[in-house]
Design a protein around this motif. Structure first.
Motif: not given
Length: 330
Positions: A28, A31, A280, A283-284
């Motif tokens: 998280s 992200r 990130g 991931v996003a």
């Protein structure tokens, strides 16, 4: 003034585990970094040459989190000669709305160990091949063990190979991993063979010269390098950049000055201003990492303050649910 929650290393070890929950918390943070809204200053890093020591200070504010952490992480590498651990440290969690101290986490580096290993699992989750039969680790310290434990949470491999400069330590690390994970595990005397037989390799050393060479890379391999957390350190042969389908930094600005990218730029093998998607972004879902089974991928993990805020917030939330820790009144 509200009380400050004090959590000792023993408290934190009982509360925070290297599990999927920890991996998801750290994910998280990555992200959030992709959103562009995280406030994360550069790492404050200081060397103390007279004591063979270094100190890093990291922090980040993540919108949506109730608090932000500041972490102080010293490493004094002659301490074992004195019967002391080489790594220690603490985290302080502040309220993101008032700036008041909410918790003091006296973790002696435990939370850093967990979040660093969890970051390796995030990289493996998004960049490693879907099927991993053999994982290899170059290095045989605490983080070597934790990185492999974390990787198996997202890629349930059947075999582990360990290489270290000290064969006895490598054998001990392999024995520990075999027992902990219930898999075949052995020390491998030849690091090139370790890489050749693995689909996922993690490098976990403080080396200042490459421990993984470019001509060892093979189609389908994913490498996570996490030892180059200070300028001057290097684990990956910079010529490897010419063979990668994807190079993925945790924070591009950091990896330009510490990390494997710095070495490749210094060697003239990568343009100084070349842009790369960060972990990130992958991931996003705003960037792609591995696009085919034959891709060779490299994740460059230097550690971010966002990870520290995420794991500290996770720890304090677990403590609140468990009623753990000691309240200190002002």
């Amino acid at each position: 003034m509200p009380d400050i929650k004090i959590l000792t290393e023993a408290d934190l070890r009982s509360l925070v585990k290297l599990d999927i929950a920890a991996v998801d918390v750290v994910e998280s943070a990555f992200r959030a970094l992709a959103s562009g809204e995280v406030v994360m200053p550069p790492i404050l890093s200081m060397e103390i040459p007279s004591a063979n020591g270094e100190v890093d200070v990291k922090t980040a504010y993540i919108p949506g989190f109730d608090g932000f952490a500041i972490k102080v992480s010293p490493g004094f590498f002659d301490n074992p000669k004195l019967g002391l651990p080489s790594l220690n440290g603490l985290m302080i969690l502040f309220s993101a709305s008032t700036g008041l101290v909410e918790a003091l986490l006296l973790d002696n580096g435990y939370l850093t160990d967990v979040r660093t290993a969890a970051a390796g699992a995030v990289a493996a989750r998004h960049l490693a091949p879907e099927t991993v039969h053999t994982a290899g680790v170059i290095g045989c310290g605490v983080q070597a063990r934790l990185q492999i434990e974390a990787a198996r949470l997202v890629r349930p491999f059947e075999r582990v190979l360990v290489w270290g400069r000290d064969p006895e330590r490598a054998a001990a690390c392999a024995a520990d991993l075999g027992k902990t994970l219930g898999v075949e595990a052995r020390a491998e005397a030849d690091p090139a063979r370790l890489v050749a037989e693995s689909q996922l390799v993690v490098t976990t050393t403080p080396s200042r010269e490459p421990v993984l060479m470019a001509d060892w890379l093979h189609p389908g391999l994913h490498v996570t390098a996490m030892g180059s957390d200070q300028p001057g350190k290097a684990e990956i042969d910079p010529a490897a950049f010419g063979r990668l389908a994807a190079y993925v930094p945790d924070r591009l600005s950091q990896c330009r000055i510490q990390g494997e990218l710095r070495v490749a730029v210094a060697a003239g093998l990568v343009e100084e201003d070349r842009e790369f998607a960060e972990l990130g972004d992958i991931v996003a879902g705003t960037a792609r990492g591995r696009t085919g089974a034959g891709d060779i991928t490299l994740a460059d993990l230097t550690g971010t303050g966002a990870q520290d805020t995420a794991i500290a917030s996770h720890a304090v939330a677990l403590a609140a649910r468990a009623g753990a820790g000691t309240a200190f009144g002002s």
